[in-house]
Write an enzyme that holds these catalytic residues in place. Structure first.
Site, PDB file in Angstrom:
ATOM      1  N   ASP A   1       0.874  -1.166   0.000  1.00 14.20           N
ATOM      2  CA  ASP A   1       0.000   0.000   0.000  1.00 14.20           C
ATOM      3  C   ASP A   1       0.917   1.224   0.000  1.00 14.20           C
ATOM      4  O   ASP A   1       1.594   1.509   0.986  1.00 14.20           O
ATOM      5  CB  ASP A   1      -0.899  -0.041   1.247  1.00 14.20           C
ATOM      6  CG  ASP A   1      -1.840   1.155   1.337  1.00 14.20           C
ATOM      7  OD1 ASP A   1      -1.558   2.190   0.713  1.00 14.20           O
ATOM      8  OD2 ASP A   1      -2.850   1.050   2.063  1.00 14.20           O
TER       9      ASP A   1
ATOM     10  N   LYS B   1      -6.018  10.285  -1.310  1.00 14.94           N
ATOM     11  CA  LYS B   1      -4.977  11.022  -0.584  1.00 14.94           C
ATOM     12  C   LYS B   1      -4.112  11.840  -1.557  1.00 14.94           C
ATOM     13  O   LYS B   1      -4.642  12.716  -2.200  1.00 14.94           O
ATOM     14  CB  LYS B   1      -4.161  10.048   0.253  1.00 14.94           C
ATOM     15  CG  LYS B   1      -5.021   9.011   1.027  1.00 14.94           C
ATOM     16  CD  LYS B   1      -5.899   9.637   2.094  1.00 14.94           C
ATOM     17  CE  LYS B   1      -6.973   8.685   2.635  1.00 14.94           C
ATOM     18  NZ  LYS B   1      -6.496   7.390   3.125  1.00 14.94           N
TER      19      LYS B   1
HETATM   20  C1  LIG Z   1      -7.048   6.134   3.417  1.00 14.50           C
HETATM   21  C2  LIG Z   1      -6.217   4.949   3.288  1.00 14.50           C
HETATM   22  C3  LIG Z   1      -6.738   3.736   2.811  1.00 14.50           C
HETATM   23  C4  LIG Z   1      -8.212   3.561   2.466  1.00 14.50           C
HETATM   24  O1  LIG Z   1      -8.584   4.319   1.378  1.00 14.50           O
HETATM   25  P1  LIG Z   1     -10.065   4.915   1.156  1.00 14.50           P
HETATM   26  O2  LIG Z   1      -9.925   5.663  -0.124  1.00 14.50           O
HETATM   27  O3  LIG Z   1     -10.397   5.753   2.343  1.00 14.50           O
HETATM   28  O4  LIG Z   1     -10.977   3.730   1.038  1.00 14.50           O
HETATM   29  C5  LIG Z   1      -5.882   2.667   2.692  1.00 14.50           C
HETATM   30  N1  LIG Z   1      -4.577   2.760   3.037  1.00 14.50           N
HETATM   31  C6  LIG Z   1      -4.056   3.895   3.504  1.00 14.50           C
HETATM   32  C7  LIG Z   1      -2.608   3.934   3.859  1.00 14.50           C
HETATM   33  C8  LIG Z   1      -4.843   5.027   3.651  1.00 14.50           C
HETATM   34  O5  LIG Z   1      -4.316   6.152   4.147  1.00 14.50           O
END
Ligand SMILES: *Cc1c(COP(=O)(O)O)cnc(C)c1O
Length: 380
Positions: free
Chosen positions: A170, A195
């Site tokens: 991720d 983000k």
């Molecule tokens: C926000 C986030 C997610 C989840 O994403 P959404 O778009 O809110 O579903 C997953 N991993 C990380 C590191 C995040 O900051």
């Protein structure tokens, strides 16, 4: 082509009919067939949509990948990737992963017969020791949230390869501008495009990118079969955000570094957790796999939760809110906000203490950010 050029041009050639230099938002759900059963490139927008294709091609190229798939949220991307597995398969995950990912694994996917083990992957041998015969996937984030620990992608990839398990990284915290996990041996990169990629706190989206046809084919099948796809307007907004990703990330890095150095000098700050500090214990890995230290940092205030509350209450430029990666600076208290669902004992054991504050440093003028924090420290 290099990064910024790709961000602005890949998948985004001027539209042939009108010459439009921006990718049109194709709202159509369905497409004409010249004869029954004679399909063109597009048939139905869950399966494929031209605005989404533009985004998918662009994101793939930014991650040094061949194939990109866009989803309706980061969690939708994660869920769809996990559907590559079958009942009885085992997953090894970092013990400091995004709370929503942990919740999905524990509260949803366990019910479908998947098994999960959580380890601290800072020491890769912890991952090696957790491997079972049925281990099929390793899930990591680096830097971790909110403790900003760095995980060595290359070393973990060697372990997962040997175990015949997929390594998923991720990469939300770094964005493709600062880190490309596929180039360090990851099999799949996942993003919450909500983000940094979107970058303006005005959409929810996700993506998964790979280089491997044998992963892309079943994942692309699942994208359509499961159906957690983003709408064309959201795809357009991510593409629009991505065009300025490079300049935004430069400024995020610069501002976070300045704030990190400022925090180090504050008597009320016990500890600053930020990969950009010169004495970071994992600076060798930082140098090897990251091109910058990013815009996220955490710090511990002396005086516990009470002093965090007092501090946050004074801030006017930083907004107290969950989420991260937008142009505006956000700040939060993980123990009562993003990480509140983790039982206290477990949370403290992980290092997410009651006096920890996490900031997503935006791209405002850094002088204004520093004087805002000063306002907070004067109250302590
Ligand atoms: C926000 C986030 C997610 C989840 O994403 P959404 O778009 O809110 O579903 C997953 N991993 C990380 C590191 C995040 O900051």
């Amino acid at each position: 082509m290099r990064f910024s050029t790709k961000a602005i041009h890949v998948g985004q050639d001027p539209e042939p009919e009108t010459g439009s230099v921006t990718v049109p938002v194709f709202l159509a759900s369905t497409y004409r067939q010249s004869e029954p059963g004679k399909e063109g490139k597009y048939v139905y927008s869950r399966t494929a949509n031209p605005t989404r294709t533009a985004l998918e091609e662009c994101l793939a190229s930014l991650e040094e990948g061949k194939y990109g798939l866009a989803f309706s949220s980061g969690m939708a991307a994660t869920t769809t990737v996990l559907m590559l597995l079958r009942k009885g398969d085992h997953v090894i995950a970092g013990d400091d992963i995004y709370g929503g990912t942990y919740r999905l694994f524990e509260k949803v996917l366990r019910n479908y017969g998947l098994q999960f083990t959580y380890v601290d992957p800072q020491d890769p041998s912890n991952v090696e020791k957790a491997v079972r015969k049925n281990t099929r996937l390793v899930w990591i984030e680096t830097p971790t949230n909110p403790l900003m620990r760095i995980i060595d992608i290359k070393r973990i990839s060697k372990i997962s390869r040997k175990a015949h398990a997929l390594l998923v990284v991720d990469n939300t915290f770094m964005s493709p501008y600062l880190q490309n996990p596929l180039s360090h041996g990851a099999d799949i990169v996942v993003h919450s495009t909500t983000k940094y990629l979107g970058g303006h706190s005005d959409l929810i989206g996700g993506a998964a990118i790979t280089n491997d046809t044998k992963i892309h084919e079943p994942l692309s099948f699942l994208q359509n079969a499961v159906g957690a796809v983003p709408g064309p307007l959201d795809c357009y907004l991510v593409l629009r955000g991505v065009k300025t990703l490079a300049v935004r990330m430069e400024r995020h890095c610069q501002n976070a570094k300045a704030i990190g150095e400022y925090l180090l000098k504050q008597s009320k700050v016990e500890r600053v957790l930020f990969p950009g500090l010169p004495d970071h214990p994992q600076r060798d890995i930082v140098r090897r796999q990251m091109r910058g230290s990013g815009g996220m940092l955490s710090f511990q205030l002396s005086g516990g939760f009470n002093s965090c509350k007092k501090f946050l209450k004074q801030l006017r430029v930083f907004t107290v809110a969950e989420s991260l990666g937008g142009v505006e600076s956000l700040i939060e208290h993980p123990a009562s906000m993003t990480h509140a669902s983790i039982p206290r004992e477990r949370r403290v054991e992980l290092g997410v203490s009651d006096n920890l504050v996490r900031a997503s440093v935006g791209i405002e003028d850094v002088e204004d950010l520093v004087s805002d924090l000063e306002r907070g420290f004067r109250q302590l």
